[in-house]
Motif scaffolding. Structure first.
Motif, PDB file in Angstrom:
ATOM      1  N   ALA A   1       0.859  -1.186   0.000  1.00  0.00           N
ATOM      2  CA  ALA A   1       0.000   0.000   0.000  1.00  0.00           C
ATOM      3  C   ALA A   1       0.892   1.231   0.000  1.00  0.00           C
ATOM      4  O   ALA A   1       1.997   1.218   0.543  1.00  0.00           O
ATOM      5  CB  ALA A   1      -0.927   0.011   1.219  1.00  0.00           C
ATOM      6  N   ALA A   2       0.393   2.315  -0.611  1.00  0.00           N
ATOM      7  CA  ALA A   2       1.126   3.583  -0.632  1.00  0.00           C
ATOM      8  C   ALA A   2       0.114   4.717  -0.560  1.00  0.00           C
ATOM      9  O   ALA A   2      -0.830   4.763  -1.356  1.00  0.00           O
ATOM     10  CB  ALA A   2       1.983   3.721  -1.886  1.00  0.00           C
ATOM     11  N   THR A   3       0.292   5.587   0.400  1.00  0.00           N
ATOM     12  CA  THR A   3      -0.634   6.689   0.634  1.00  0.00           C
ATOM     13  C   THR A   3       0.105   8.009   0.529  1.00  0.00           C
ATOM     14  O   THR A   3       1.046   8.258   1.297  1.00  0.00           O
ATOM     15  CB  THR A   3      -1.281   6.590   2.032  1.00  0.00           C
ATOM     16  N   GLY A   4      -0.286   8.850  -0.410  1.00  0.00           N
ATOM     17  CA  GLY A   4       0.245  10.207  -0.458  1.00  0.00           C
ATOM     18  C   GLY A   4      -0.404  11.057   0.618  1.00  0.00           C
ATOM     19  O   GLY A   4      -1.629  10.990   0.825  1.00  0.00           O
ATOM     20  N   VAL A   5       0.390  11.848   1.322  1.00  0.00           N
ATOM     21  CA  VAL A   5      -0.116  12.691   2.415  1.00  0.00           C
ATOM     22  C   VAL A   5      -0.034  14.142   1.971  1.00  0.00           C
ATOM     23  O   VAL A   5       1.054  14.697   1.799  1.00  0.00           O
ATOM     24  CB  VAL A   5       0.687  12.480   3.707  1.00  0.00           C
ATOM     25  N   LEU A   6      -1.203  14.751   1.784  1.00  0.00           N
ATOM     26  CA  LEU A   6      -1.299  16.164   1.427  1.00  0.00           C
ATOM     27  C   LEU A   6      -1.667  16.934   2.692  1.00  0.00           C
ATOM     28  O   LEU A   6      -2.629  16.586   3.379  1.00  0.00           O
ATOM     29  CB  LEU A   6      -2.373  16.354   0.354  1.00  0.00           C
ATOM     30  N   ARG A   7      -0.894  17.967   3.002  1.00  0.00           N
ATOM     31  CA  ARG A   7      -1.126  18.723   4.243  1.00  0.00           C
ATOM     32  C   ARG A   7      -1.711  20.096   3.930  1.00  0.00           C
ATOM     33  O   ARG A   7      -1.280  20.773   3.009  1.00  0.00           O
ATOM     34  CB  ARG A   7       0.168  18.864   5.031  1.00  0.00           C
TER      35      ARG A   7
ATOM     36  N   VAL B   1      -5.252  24.261  -2.334  1.00  0.00           N
ATOM     37  CA  VAL B   1      -3.875  24.509  -1.886  1.00  0.00           C
ATOM     38  C   VAL B   1      -3.103  25.107  -3.057  1.00  0.00           C
ATOM     39  O   VAL B   1      -3.515  24.966  -4.216  1.00  0.00           O
ATOM     40  CB  VAL B   1      -3.205  23.208  -1.390  1.00  0.00           C
ATOM     41  N   PRO B   2      -1.991  25.792  -2.802  1.00  0.00           N
ATOM     42  CA  PRO B   2      -1.238  26.394  -3.908  1.00  0.00           C
ATOM     43  C   PRO B   2      -0.822  25.388  -4.964  1.00  0.00           C
ATOM     44  O   PRO B   2      -0.849  25.683  -6.154  1.00  0.00           O
ATOM     45  CB  PRO B   2      -0.021  27.011  -3.208  1.00  0.00           C
ATOM     46  N   ALA B   3      -0.416  24.182  -4.550  1.00  0.00           N
ATOM     47  CA  ALA B   3      -0.056  23.118  -5.483  1.00  0.00           C
ATOM     48  C   ALA B   3      -0.391  21.789  -4.819  1.00  0.00           C
ATOM     49  O   ALA B   3      -0.007  21.555  -3.664  1.00  0.00           O
ATOM     50  CB  ALA B   3       1.431  23.175  -5.836  1.00  0.00           C
ATOM     51  N   PRO B   4      -1.113  20.904  -5.515  1.00  0.00           N
ATOM     52  CA  PRO B   4      -1.538  19.633  -4.898  1.00  0.00           C
ATOM     53  C   PRO B   4      -0.407  18.614  -4.843  1.00  0.00           C
ATOM     54  O   PRO B   4      -0.495  17.527  -5.438  1.00  0.00           O
ATOM     55  CB  PRO B   4      -2.678  19.175  -5.810  1.00  0.00           C
ATOM     56  N   HIS B   5       0.653  18.944  -4.143  1.00  0.00           N
ATOM     57  CA  HIS B   5       1.804  18.058  -4.032  1.00  0.00           C
ATOM     58  C   HIS B   5       1.823  17.393  -2.662  1.00  0.00           C
ATOM     59  O   HIS B   5       1.571  18.042  -1.637  1.00  0.00           O
ATOM     60  CB  HIS B   5       3.105  18.837  -4.237  1.00  0.00           C
ATOM     61  N   ASP B   6       2.139  16.103  -2.654  1.00  0.00           N
ATOM     62  CA  ASP B   6       2.211  15.363  -1.389  1.00  0.00           C
ATOM     63  C   ASP B   6       3.470  15.733  -0.626  1.00  0.00           C
ATOM     64  O   ASP B   6       4.559  15.860  -1.204  1.00  0.00           O
ATOM     65  CB  ASP B   6       2.214  13.855  -1.669  1.00  0.00           C
TER      66      ASP B   6
END
Length: 885
Positions: free
Chosen positions: A596-602, A708-713
């Motif tokens: 499993a791999a989960t990107g975390v966007l803050r 958000v300014p940029a949807p980067h994890d």
């Protein structure tokens, strides 16, 4: 000593004419008499007043230093870096408001700043360009850019902008030409130093895998505060930004000769009242322009100001308590002298005036010195605060204003306290005062003092009990109120506490100390009031330091434990400061050996709610996650609902305690504002326990991506099937196309909603505990020194009846130990009551204070008590019986 009219003198003598002096002469005589008494007393009691002087000087220094820091913080504005070449900037208002009517009061409005940029509708560009006095209106969008690097390699971080916006800084071409095609860029001189030049190629990662671009030119700017920049064509930048209907801000270049005020008025008239939704448009000129670049700088200031104001309020409370205790003890030690003066004819007014004059002179000189010392201490405290990118200004008038604040507040507080302390003697009749001059000090406090102390003690315990039934900020406020009430109660009930302490500790002291122990026990038993005054500052410093340190360490420990328990991933991938694009997590999921791999966007959200009837706006950091991958990488410990339903744009998972505060459950809706101010109604699909570690709210990644300014994890949490180096190698190969990626073992810090220790928290701990704790320790030394100086007749009498120097010195050591142990025990108990309530309500555990920190506190209190007692006593080389002992 009272002033009377002398009949039979003057022009009317013997004629029956009334020769009494006018009231002005009587008042003048009173002033002269009180001034004489004050001068003589200051000379006779200079050692006692030295302790008062030290305490009031320290109080004035602290008050002035906090006034300095708060004033500097209130005046702070973000620096003007990116828009240094613009005459004005048009941007959306970052503030959000919430109005509600408290119980039985008028409507009130709460305000806070949004953590993410609020964008403008693109139609505002044409309206701004058409305003009078505007030469050019420039769209300013930006995207984070990673320059160069690869998997395992370094990557520089910069900002992508359009070449048209380069004029806003301003940048000037030093080589080459402006970009003309989507594959050409201009780099600034900071990035060109790495080897880029016109005609060369540079690898840039904006969204998705890195791509090569041709360097068409190099630009430079005299303004070095701006971040390293890469300039695209305007069409390319708009496509990369991903929000073609909106813009970040509009930079305005004015025509020659147009003033800032005229430009603002023209733009205000040309632009609509609202940008879109409920967000207002702001026209920023002068120093305000920095707010359009550092959108959360004022929000960070808004978070810091209440914390510093709370500490400043505690400083003021501690200072007043220390001044009151020290002055009361100084006046009380002179009760025999004051009673004797009253017995020989001094009027109450003369005595009160004399005491007030003494205190005013001492406190006035101390306040002036403290006001001067407040400036370097304020500068030191200011240097500890990490307010980047918000520089703290120091206007010329601020140090003087801070010093004047201290110089005014301290004497105003000192004089009434001293006159109130002398009231019990000055109101006696002369005959009664003669008996009071020979009588021993009363061993019990007055009835009013006892009743007030008991009421405050009950209120403190009740407030602590109320804290256990609440949560969040309400629990913290109730616990803080409980600590304050209990500390003041101890100050009022000091003699009673001293009596109980002597019953418990008196017998061990007598048995262990021999003759010295007997003397120490008898002296303490005979002077409960004095012993209570000695205990009060120790209780103050112990309770305050324990509450501050233990509250922070309790929350940190609970958050660390919850984050560690929630972590299921064994690997984590991190990128450059710009973050990792969304498709990076998808690439990891396809790697062999990855379960499993989960990107975390803050990001952050704002919650509008009521707290004890008052409107409140609280900012919370949040995680944006992918639900179908979450179970393998993160376990929030769900108590209701199912995290698999955390999908789409209209769902949310909420911490169990927060849900209880809001009276919501699964299936209910909660209204939030996302980071850019967008109001959303979200359906609660799950409740979870580990909110201290993972945050109060958890949202789907897609719900946050557009706000958000940029949807980067920020990170990618990875759960491997079998673990080991093979899985890490496979992940690195999958992320090879992305710049600046690091793959390492996952830790609890990777999923914690906030770092375990931030620079801001460390600064507040140093300021709150170090500065105020140091002041309280100085108060311990001053109070005990004052008490010891007042006991010199007692020491002389002990020497006259045959006590040796070692016996007297050992008696003082035992008394010091008695005072220190009692103060430590009572102070710890006072701190434990609100701490238990706070820890149970917020962390669900017992309070925690690292043993090393408590050991340092015990050592500091013991050393301070010893210094305050032994230095001015017989062991300090003072005169007793006319010779040095």
């Amino acid at each position: 000593m009272s002033t009377r009219a002398d009949a039979g003198t003057g022009t009317g003598a013997g004629t029956g004419t009334d020769t009494r002096r006018p009231h002005a002469d009587v008042r003048s005589g009173v002033r002269r008499a009180s001034a004489f008494l004050a001068r003589r007393s200051l000379k006779a009691h200079r050692r006692a007043w030295a302790a008062v002087f030290a305490a009031t000087t320290a109080a004035a220094t602290l008050i002035g230093a906090f006034a300095f820091v708060l004033g500097s913080l209130l005046l702070a504005q973000p620096p003007v870096d990116r828009y240094a070449g613009a005459d004005a900037v048009v941007a959306a208002d970052q503030q959000v408001t919430y109005t509600a009517k408290p119980w039985g009061s008028k409507p009130q409005t709460a305000k806070t700043y949004l953590p993410e940029r609020v964008r403008l509708d693109r139609s505002a560009v044409a309206k701004a360009a058409a305003a009078d006095g505007v030469a050019k209106a420039v769209v300013d969008d930006s995207v984070p850019v990673a320059v160069g690097g690869g998997a395992g390699g370094g990557a520089a971080s910069g900002v992508g902008r359009s070449w048209e916006s380069a004029a806003l800084t301003p940048y000037r071409l030093t080589d080459g030409h402006a970009p003309r095609t989507p594959t050409e860029v201009v780099v600034d001189s900071a990035l060109a130093a790495a080897g880029s030049k016109p005609g060369s190629h540079v690898t840039l990662q904006v969204d998705g895998a890195p791509r090569p671009y041709t360097v068409s030119g190099v630009a430079d700017t005299r303004h070095r505060g701006a971040a390293p920049a890469v300039f695209f064509t305007e069409q390319r930048l708009t496509a990369l930004a991903g929000h073609p209907g909106t813009v970040d801000a509009i930079g305005i270049i004015a025509e020659k000769g147009v003033s800032a005020d005229a430009l603002r008025a023209s733009l205000d008239a040309a632009l609509p009242d609202r940008a879109h939704g409920d967000r207002e448009i702001r026209v920023l000129t002068g120093s305000e322009r920095g707010q359009a670049e550092y959108v959360d700088a004022l929000g960070a200031r808004g978070d810091l100001l209440p914390l510093l104001a709370s500490i400043a309020g505690t400083v003021l409370m501690v200072a007043l308590l220390v001044i009151a205790t020290t002055l009361s003890q100084a006046v009380h030690q002179r009760s025999g002298e004051l009673a004797l003066l009253r017995a020989v004819g001094a009027t109450p007014r003369q005595l009160r005036s004399a005491v007030g004059r003494e205190v005013s002179r001492v406190a006035g000189a101390a306040a002036v010195l403290g006001g001067i010392a407040a400036v370097p201490l304020g500068l030191l405290m200011r240097s500890l605060l990490t307010t980047d990118p918000l520089p703290l200004p120091v206007p010329v008038w601020l140090p003087f204003a801070a010093g004047a604040t201290a110089a005014v507040l301290v004497p105003l507080a000192a004089r009434p306290v001293s006159m109130l302390a002398a009231r019990s003697i000055t109101r006696l009749r002369p005959a009664a005062a003669l008996g009071a001059a020979r009588a021993p000090e009363p061993s019990e406090p007055g009835r009013l003092r006892t009743v007030c102390g008991a009421v405050l003690a009950v209120a403190g315990v009740g407030s602590a009990g109320a804290a256990t039934a609440q949560g969040g900020q309400a629990a913290a406020v109730a616990a803080s109120g409980a600590a304050t009430s209990l500390i003041i109660a101890v100050a009022l009930l000091g003699p009673w506490i001293a009596r109980v302490a002597m019953r418990v500790l008196g017998t061990p002291v007598r048995r262990a100390g021999g003759v010295s122990g007997f003397l120490a026990a008898r002296s303490a038993a005979a002077h409960h009031r004095r012993l209570g005054a000695a205990i009060t500052p120790i209780v103050l410093v112990v309770a305050f330091v324990c509450v501050q340190l233990a509250a922070n360490s309790t929350l940190e420990r609970a958050a660390d434990r919850q984050a560690a328990a929630a972590l299921r991933a064994d690997l984590v991938a991190t990128g450059p400061a710009a973050g990792l694009p969304a498709d990076a997590a998808q690439a990891v999921r396809k790697a062999p050996g990855v379960a499993a791999a989960t990107g975390v966007l803050r990001s952050g959200v704002v919650l509008a709610h009521r707290e004890m009837g008052d409107p409140k706006l609280d900012r919370f950091p949040v995680l944006g996650v992918t639900a179908d991958q979450l179970s393998g990488t993160l376990d929030p410990h769900v108590t209701a609902g199912d995290l698999a339903d955390l999908t789409g744009r209209g769902t949310v998972a909420v911490g169990k305690d927060r849900a209880a505060d809001l009276h919501i459950g699964t299936g209910d809706t909660v209204k939030l504002r996302l980071g850019d101010g967008t109001q959303v109604r979200l359906r609660v699909v799950a409740l979870y326990e580990r909110a201290l570690g993972l945050g109060e709210f958890m949202l789907p990644r897609e719900a946050l991506a557009g706000h958000v300014p940029a949807p980067h994890d920020r990170q990618i949490l990875i759960r491997s099937e079998h673990g080991g180096a093979a899985s890490a190698s496979a992940v690195r190969r999958a992320l090879a196309p992305y710049a600046g990626v690091r793959v390492r073992t996952a830790t609890a810090d990777d999923v914690r909603i906030a770092p375990s220790t931030s620079d801001e928290d460390n600064a507040l701990i140093i300021i709150g505990v170090g500065v105020i704790g140091g002041f309280a320790l100085l108060a311990v030394i001053s109070t005990l020194s004052l008490i010891t100086v007042g006991r010199r007749p007692e020491f002389r009498l002990l020497r006259m009846v045959g006590a040796g120097r070692r016996q007297v010195r050992r008696m003082l050591v035992l008394e010091t130990g008695l005072v220190a142990v009692t103060g430590l025990v009572i102070g710890t108990l006072v701190a434990a009551v609100p701490l238990v309530a706070f820890a149970v309500s917020t962390a669900g555990s017992a309070p925690y204070l690292p043993p090393v920190q408590y050991g340092v506190l015990v050592l500091a209190v013991t050393v301070a008590a010893g210094a305050g007692t032994m230095w001015p006593g017989p062991s300090g080389g003072r005169f007793i019986l006319g010779r040095r002992v």
